[in-house]
Design a protein around this motif. Sequence first.
Motif, short mmCIF file in Angstrom:
data_model
loop_
_atom_site.label_atom_id
_atom_site.label_comp_id
_atom_site.label_asym_id
_atom_site.label_seq_id
_atom_site.Cartn_x
_atom_site.Cartn_y
_atom_site.Cartn_z
N ALA A 159 30.32 41.34 33.61
CA ALA A 159 29.90 42.45 34.12
C ALA A 159 28.48 42.62 33.38
O ALA A 159 28.25 41.95 32.47
N GLU A 160 27.70 43.54 33.89
CA GLU A 160 26.36 43.33 33.47
C GLU A 160 26.31 43.79 31.93
O GLU A 160 25.38 43.34 31.23
N PHE A 161 27.17 44.70 31.76
CA PHE A 161 27.32 45.52 30.17
C PHE A 161 27.63 44.38 29.37
O PHE A 161 27.36 44.68 27.98
N VAL A 162 28.03 43.28 29.64
CA VAL A 162 28.24 42.18 28.50
C VAL A 162 27.58 40.94 28.74
O VAL A 162 27.62 40.00 27.74
N LYS A 163 26.86 41.12 29.63
CA LYS A 163 25.99 39.71 29.87
C LYS A 163 24.92 39.14 28.62
O LYS A 163 24.53 40.20 27.86
N GLY A 164 25.13 38.18 28.23
CA GLY A 164 24.36 37.72 27.04
C GLY A 164 25.12 38.16 25.65
O GLY A 164 24.70 37.67 24.51
N ARG A 165 26.44 38.90 25.64
CA ARG A 165 26.78 39.07 24.49
C ARG A 165 28.41 38.35 24.44
O ARG A 165 28.96 38.21 23.43
N PHE A 166 28.94 38.40 25.63
CA PHE A 166 30.37 37.98 25.58
C PHE A 166 30.52 36.54 26.43
O PHE A 166 29.77 36.34 27.34
N THR A 167 31.36 35.77 25.95
CA THR A 167 31.31 34.55 26.85
C THR A 167 33.08 34.43 27.09
O THR A 167 33.81 34.58 26.10
N ILE A 168 33.30 33.89 28.08
CA ILE A 168 34.67 33.91 28.47
C ILE A 168 35.02 32.29 28.46
O ILE A 168 33.83 31.52 29.25
N SER A 169 35.96 31.69 27.94
CA SER A 169 36.49 30.34 28.03
C SER A 169 37.83 29.93 28.25
O SER A 169 38.68 31.10 28.12
N ARG A 170 38.25 28.91 28.49
CA ARG A 170 39.80 28.50 28.70
C ARG A 170 40.15 27.40 28.17
O ARG A 170 39.08 26.27 28.20
N ASP A 171 41.25 27.09 27.75
CA ASP A 171 41.98 25.88 27.47
C ASP A 171 43.01 25.74 28.00
O ASP A 171 43.92 26.18 27.87
N ASN A 172 42.82 24.95 29.19
CA ASN A 172 44.07 24.86 30.16
C ASN A 172 45.17 23.92 29.32
O ASN A 172 46.32 24.36 29.59
N ALA A 173 45.01 23.30 28.58
CA ALA A 173 46.18 22.43 27.79
C ALA A 173 46.89 23.60 27.03
O ALA A 173 48.00 23.13 26.69
N LYS A 174 46.10 24.28 26.55
CA LYS A 174 46.84 25.44 25.50
C LYS A 174 47.40 26.71 26.39
O LYS A 174 47.79 27.59 25.82
N LYS A 175 46.82 26.65 27.92
CA LYS A 175 47.26 27.64 28.64
C LYS A 175 46.79 29.15 28.02
O LYS A 175 47.60 30.04 27.91
N THR A 176 45.58 28.87 27.27
CA THR A 176 44.97 30.19 26.72
C THR A 176 43.58 30.43 27.31
O THR A 176 42.70 29.33 27.55
N VAL A 177 43.31 31.63 27.59
CA VAL A 177 41.82 32.13 27.65
C VAL A 177 41.24 33.02 26.53
O VAL A 177 42.00 33.59 25.85
N TYR A 178 39.82 32.78 26.42
CA TYR A 178 39.34 33.55 25.28
C TYR A 178 38.24 34.36 25.66
O TYR A 178 37.53 34.21 26.76
N LEU A 179 38.17 35.33 24.87
CA LEU A 179 36.88 36.23 25.10
C LEU A 179 36.09 36.10 23.79
O LEU A 179 36.87 37.06 22.78
N HIS A 180 34.97 35.78 23.68
CA HIS A 180 34.23 35.68 22.35
C HIS A 180 33.12 36.87 22.79
O HIS A 180 32.39 36.79 23.54
N MET A 181 33.11 37.76 21.66
CA MET A 181 32.79 38.95 22.00
C MET A 181 31.53 39.14 20.73
O MET A 181 32.22 38.81 19.59
N ASN A 182 30.32 38.96 20.89
CA ASN A 182 29.06 38.98 19.97
C ASN A 182 28.36 40.30 20.08
O ASN A 182 28.15 40.80 21.02
N ASN A 183 27.62 40.47 18.90
CA ASN A 183 26.77 41.83 19.12
C ASN A 183 27.55 43.03 19.62
O ASN A 183 27.16 43.94 20.40
N LEU A 184 28.75 43.37 19.12
CA LEU A 184 29.53 44.33 19.49
C LEU A 184 28.85 45.74 19.29
O LEU A 184 28.16 45.83 18.32
N LYS A 185 29.31 46.62 20.44
CA LYS A 185 28.42 47.92 20.35
C LYS A 185 29.60 48.82 20.26
O LYS A 185 30.69 48.78 20.68
N PRO A 186 29.41 49.96 19.60
CA PRO A 186 30.50 51.25 19.56
C PRO A 186 31.10 51.50 21.09
O PRO A 186 32.27 51.63 21.12
N GLU A 187 30.08 51.28 21.91
CA GLU A 187 30.69 51.52 23.45
C GLU A 187 31.70 50.45 23.99
O GLU A 187 32.23 50.51 24.91
N ASP A 188 31.73 49.38 23.32
CA ASP A 188 32.75 48.29 23.59
C ASP A 188 34.29 48.66 23.00
O ASP A 188 35.01 48.09 23.25
#
Length: 119
Positions: A60-89
Motif C-alpha cells: 500500500a502507498e502509505f507503507v512503501k519505503g517503511r514496511f517490508t514483507i518477506s517469507r520463509d517457505n521452509a518455516k511456513k512463515t511470513v514476516y512484516l518488517h515495520m520501520n519508522n512506525l507512525k501513530p496512524e499505523d
Amino acid sequence: QVQLVESGGGLVQAGGSLRLSCAASVRIFSIGTVGWYRQAPGEQGELVASITSGGHTNYAEFVKGRFTISRDNAKKTVYLHMNNLKPEDTAVYYCNADVATHYGWKNSWGQGTQVTVSS
C-alpha cells in the motif's frame, strides 16, 4: 484445525520498529499468496502488503519505503518488517493466506496482533 498465528505486535514509540510474524500450523502443508491487513478502531480493514509464493511483493502507498514483507517457505512463515512506525499505523494486524491442507486449498485468517504506536 487449520491455523495461521500472528505474533510480534506490541507498543512502540513513533519512529520505532516491529517485526510481525504469521506462522502456519503443522496441518498446513504450504502457503500461497499471503496478505497482511490491518484494522484500526472504527475504520475499515485495509491491505498493507502482500507476497506471492514466488516472492512477488505489493505494498500500500502509505507503507512503501517503511514496511517490508518477506517469507520463509521452509518455516511456513511470513514476516512484516515495520520501520519508522507512525501513530496512524496503530491497528490490529491480520494475516490472510491461501493455504494447502489435507482437504485442499482454502483461504485462512489469523487471529490478529495489536500494534500500538505512541507519539
